[in-house]
Design a protein around this motif. Structure first.
Motif, PDB file in Angstrom:
ATOM      1  N   THR A  72      40.974  46.216  74.996  1.00  0.00           N
ATOM      2  CA  THR A  72      41.420  47.428  75.692  1.00  0.00           C
ATOM      3  C   THR A  72      42.862  47.740  75.318  1.00  0.00           C
ATOM      4  O   THR A  72      43.754  46.919  75.524  1.00  0.00           O
ATOM      5  CB  THR A  72      41.301  47.228  77.214  1.00  0.00           C
ATOM      6  N   ILE A  73      43.051  48.907  74.724  1.00  0.00           N
ATOM      7  CA  ILE A  73      44.383  49.279  74.241  1.00  0.00           C
ATOM      8  C   ILE A  73      44.841  50.558  74.933  1.00  0.00           C
ATOM      9  O   ILE A  73      44.146  51.575  74.904  1.00  0.00           O
ATOM     10  CB  ILE A  73      44.382  49.494  72.712  1.00  0.00           C
ATOM     11  N   ALA A  74      46.000  50.481  75.584  1.00  0.00           N
ATOM     12  CA  ALA A  74      46.592  51.673  76.202  1.00  0.00           C
ATOM     13  C   ALA A  74      47.530  52.328  75.202  1.00  0.00           C
ATOM     14  O   ALA A  74      48.381  51.660  74.618  1.00  0.00           O
ATOM     15  CB  ALA A  74      47.359  51.277  77.453  1.00  0.00           C
ATOM     16  N   ILE A  75      47.344  53.625  74.991  1.00  0.00           N
ATOM     17  CA  ILE A  75      48.213  54.370  74.079  1.00  0.00           C
ATOM     18  C   ILE A  75      49.285  55.018  74.957  1.00  0.00           C
ATOM     19  O   ILE A  75      48.991  55.983  75.680  1.00  0.00           O
ATOM     20  CB  ILE A  75      47.434  55.478  73.326  1.00  0.00           C
ATOM     21  N   VAL A  76      50.480  54.465  74.939  1.00  0.00           N
ATOM     22  CA  VAL A  76      51.470  54.894  75.932  1.00  0.00           C
ATOM     23  C   VAL A  76      52.814  55.304  75.333  1.00  0.00           C
ATOM     24  O   VAL A  76      53.227  54.815  74.285  1.00  0.00           O
ATOM     25  CB  VAL A  76      51.747  53.786  76.974  1.00  0.00           C
ATOM     26  N   ASN A  77      53.438  56.199  76.021  1.00  0.00           N
ATOM     27  CA  ASN A  77      54.839  56.582  75.837  1.00  0.00           C
ATOM     28  C   ASN A  77      55.087  57.618  76.919  1.00  0.00           C
ATOM     29  O   ASN A  77      54.316  58.576  77.023  1.00  0.00           O
ATOM     30  CB  ASN A  77      55.082  57.176  74.439  1.00  0.00           C
ATOM     31  N   GLN A  78      56.078  57.391  77.749  1.00  0.00           N
ATOM     32  CA  GLN A  78      56.295  58.332  78.856  1.00  0.00           C
ATOM     33  C   GLN A  78      56.734  59.704  78.356  1.00  0.00           C
ATOM     34  O   GLN A  78      56.628  60.694  79.060  1.00  0.00           O
ATOM     35  CB  GLN A  78      57.305  57.766  79.874  1.00  0.00           C
ATOM     36  N   LYS A  79      57.175  59.750  77.112  1.00  0.00           N
ATOM     37  CA  LYS A  79      57.584  61.017  76.527  1.00  0.00           C
ATOM     38  C   LYS A  79      56.339  61.788  76.078  1.00  0.00           C
ATOM     39  O   LYS A  79      55.400  61.196  75.555  1.00  0.00           O
ATOM     40  CB  LYS A  79      58.463  60.702  75.314  1.00  0.00           C
ATOM     41  N   GLY A  80      56.328  63.091  76.314  1.00  0.00           N
ATOM     42  CA  GLY A  80      55.211  63.923  75.864  1.00  0.00           C
ATOM     43  C   GLY A  80      55.359  64.270  74.390  1.00  0.00           C
ATOM     44  O   GLY A  80      56.450  64.213  73.833  1.00  0.00           O
ATOM     45  N   GLY A  81      54.235  64.605  73.773  1.00  0.00           N
ATOM     46  CA  GLY A  81      54.287  65.120  72.417  1.00  0.00           C
ATOM     47  C   GLY A  81      54.581  64.106  71.333  1.00  0.00           C
ATOM     48  O   GLY A  81      55.083  64.459  70.273  1.00  0.00           O
ATOM     49  N   THR A  82      54.264  62.834  71.575  1.00  0.00           N
ATOM     50  CA  THR A  82      54.552  61.836  70.542  1.00  0.00           C
ATOM     51  C   THR A  82      53.299  61.466  69.732  1.00  0.00           C
ATOM     52  O   THR A  82      53.377  60.603  68.860  1.00  0.00           O
ATOM     53  CB  THR A  82      55.133  60.536  71.157  1.00  0.00           C
ATOM     54  N   GLY A  83      52.183  62.105  70.053  1.00  0.00           N
ATOM     55  CA  GLY A  83      50.956  61.821  69.298  1.00  0.00           C
ATOM     56  C   GLY A  83      50.013  60.851  69.981  1.00  0.00           C
ATOM     57  O   GLY A  83      49.122  60.291  69.334  1.00  0.00           O
ATOM     58  N   LYS A  84      50.153  60.653  71.283  1.00  0.00           N
ATOM     59  CA  LYS A  84      49.261  59.732  72.007  1.00  0.00           C
ATOM     60  C   LYS A  84      47.809  60.204  71.944  1.00  0.00           C
ATOM     61  O   LYS A  84      46.917  59.454  71.569  1.00  0.00           O
ATOM     62  CB  LYS A  84      49.668  59.640  73.486  1.00  0.00           C
ATOM     63  N   THR A  85      47.610  61.454  72.363  1.00  0.00           N
ATOM     64  CA  THR A  85      46.247  61.968  72.455  1.00  0.00           C
ATOM     65  C   THR A  85      45.591  62.012  71.074  1.00  0.00           C
ATOM     66  O   THR A  85      44.437  61.598  70.907  1.00  0.00           O
ATOM     67  CB  THR A  85      46.269  63.358  73.120  1.00  0.00           C
ATOM     68  N   THR A  86      46.336  62.477  70.104  1.00  0.00           N
ATOM     69  CA  THR A  86      45.821  62.561  68.733  1.00  0.00           C
ATOM     70  C   THR A  86      45.460  61.167  68.215  1.00  0.00           C
ATOM     71  O   THR A  86      44.429  60.981  67.546  1.00  0.00           O
ATOM     72  CB  THR A  86      46.893  63.207  67.819  1.00  0.00           C
ATOM     73  N   THR A  87      46.291  60.191  68.537  1.00  0.00           N
ATOM     74  CA  THR A  87      46.033  58.822  68.080  1.00  0.00           C
ATOM     75  C   THR A  87      44.817  58.229  68.800  1.00  0.00           C
ATOM     76  O   THR A  87      43.971  57.580  68.182  1.00  0.00           O
ATOM     77  CB  THR A  87      47.285  57.950  68.314  1.00  0.00           C
ATOM     78  N   CYS A  88      44.732  58.487  70.090  1.00  0.00           N
ATOM     79  CA  CYS A  88      43.607  57.973  70.866  1.00  0.00           C
ATOM     80  C   CYS A  88      42.287  58.476  70.263  1.00  0.00           C
ATOM     81  O   CYS A  88      41.370  57.700  69.993  1.00  0.00           O
ATOM     82  CB  CYS A  88      43.755  58.443  72.319  1.00  0.00           C
ATOM     83  N   GLU A  89      42.227  59.757  70.008  1.00  0.00           N
ATOM     84  CA  GLU A  89      41.000  60.364  69.488  1.00  0.00           C
ATOM     85  C   GLU A  89      40.665  59.850  68.087  1.00  0.00           C
ATOM     86  O   GLU A  89      39.537  59.446  67.807  1.00  0.00           O
ATOM     87  CB  GLU A  89      41.160  61.893  69.467  1.00  0.00           C
ATOM     88  N   ASN A  90      41.657  59.823  67.217  1.00  0.00           N
ATOM     89  CA  ASN A  90      41.354  59.508  65.818  1.00  0.00           C
ATOM     90  C   ASN A  90      41.264  58.019  65.530  1.00  0.00           C
ATOM     91  O   ASN A  90      40.530  57.594  64.643  1.00  0.00           O
ATOM     92  CB  ASN A  90      42.350  60.206  64.900  1.00  0.00           C
TER      93      ASN A  90
END
Ligand code: ADP
Ligand code: MG
Length: 269
Positions: A9-27
């Motif tokens: 289980t890997i959490a893709i985190v950074n409290q800052k928005g717009g760093t590519g979390k969602t894009t990384t999670c999906e891809n």
């Protein structure tokens, strides 16, 4: 002895928005599925960006989302297997989120409580999947590891320090096994000197303490388009540099997970 499957289980985190979390999670998730792994993605962001990006354009209209499952966990109700899980055409499953998650966060005033609820929701799923990837912050208690996308152009050393402190705090208070999978530099531009300098700066400052992935994710217009089309980069721009980068990140993450599983198995013998 039969060893029951237990998802990494890997959490893709950074409290800052717009760093590519969602894009990384999906891809990264779809990349792992393309390698034959069974993958669950969890949208833990009340904005529902991952849900939208994967093609469910109206997350507010979804009948069951993460908040409903967490509310059930909070009330000690059992969650039937598969409840609330959506299936994406590219072979990954998704627990979606919408704005209701924000309301729930207020209800679960104590944030550690909130993290425990998420852990409870995922406990049964852990047997069904090889990888669970969590998009967003309140997920560190439920994770084995944190993967931290950092947008190279706007490195905030303070922000990164803060994040590493949060990881320490979660370790102390609730999840002693939490590891840092690594820092992932996103939206890089290696053609410019400036981009290369930032890359060197981050590796110089953190490379001795924390893993910084060798693989970086380049900036590309095609990558910025995928959230609007509900597809991964492998479908939208299969020959592009971002698809290649996420593929190689996938291989690195898979190799790490295998090493880790082997270590655990050896210890158990
Ligand atoms: P976060 O989830 O951390 O807020 P996102 O994954 O949503 O970050 O990315 C922020 C913005 O940058 C989005 O508009 C996204 O489409 C865009 N983006 C993400 N990765 C890339 C990339 N490699 N190249 C260009 N744009 C990107
Ligand atoms: Mg996001």
């Amino acid at each position: 002895m039969k060893i029951s499957k237990k998802a990494t289980t890997i959490a893709i985190v950074n409290q800052k928005g717009g760093t590519g979390k969602t894009t990384t999670c999906e891809n990264l998730g779809i990349g792992l599925a393309m390698e034959g792994k069974k993958v669950l993605l969890v949208d833990a962001d009340p904005q529902g960006s991952l849900t939208i990006s994967m093609g469910w354009q109206q997350p507010d209209e979804l009948p069951v989302t993460l908040s409903a499952l967490m509310a059930k966990a909070m009330n000690d109700q059992s969650i039937p297997p598969g409840e609330g899980i959506l299936h994406h055409a590219e072979g990954v499953d998704l627990i979606p989120a919408n704005i209701e998650l924000a309301g729930l966060e207020v209800a679960l005033v104590n944030s550690m409580n909130r993290e425990k609820m998420l852990k409870q929701v995922l406990d049964s799923a852990k047997r069904e999947y090889d990888f669970i990837l969590l998009d967003c912050m309140p997920s560190l208690a439920a994770a084995d590891a944190a993967l931290i996308p950092v947008q190279a152009q706007y490195l905030s050393a303070k922000g990164l320090e803060q994040l590493l402190q949060t990881v320490q705090k979660v370790r102390r208070q609730i999840n002693p096994k939490l590891k840092i999978e690594g820092i992932l530099l996103t939206m890089t531009d290696s053609r410019t000197n400036y981009g290369q300098q930032i890359d060197n700066l981050i590796r110089g400052a953190y490379g001795s303490k924390i893993k910084v992935f060798d693989q970086t994710i380049p900036r590309s217009v095609r990558a910025a388009e995928i959230s609007a089309v509900g597809k991964s980069i492998y479908q939208h721009d299969p020959k592009g540099k971002v698809a290649e980068a996420y593929k190689s990140l996938t291989e690195e993450v898979m190799a790490n997970a295998e090493k880790q599983l082997k270590r655990v198995a050896e210890r158990g013998r």
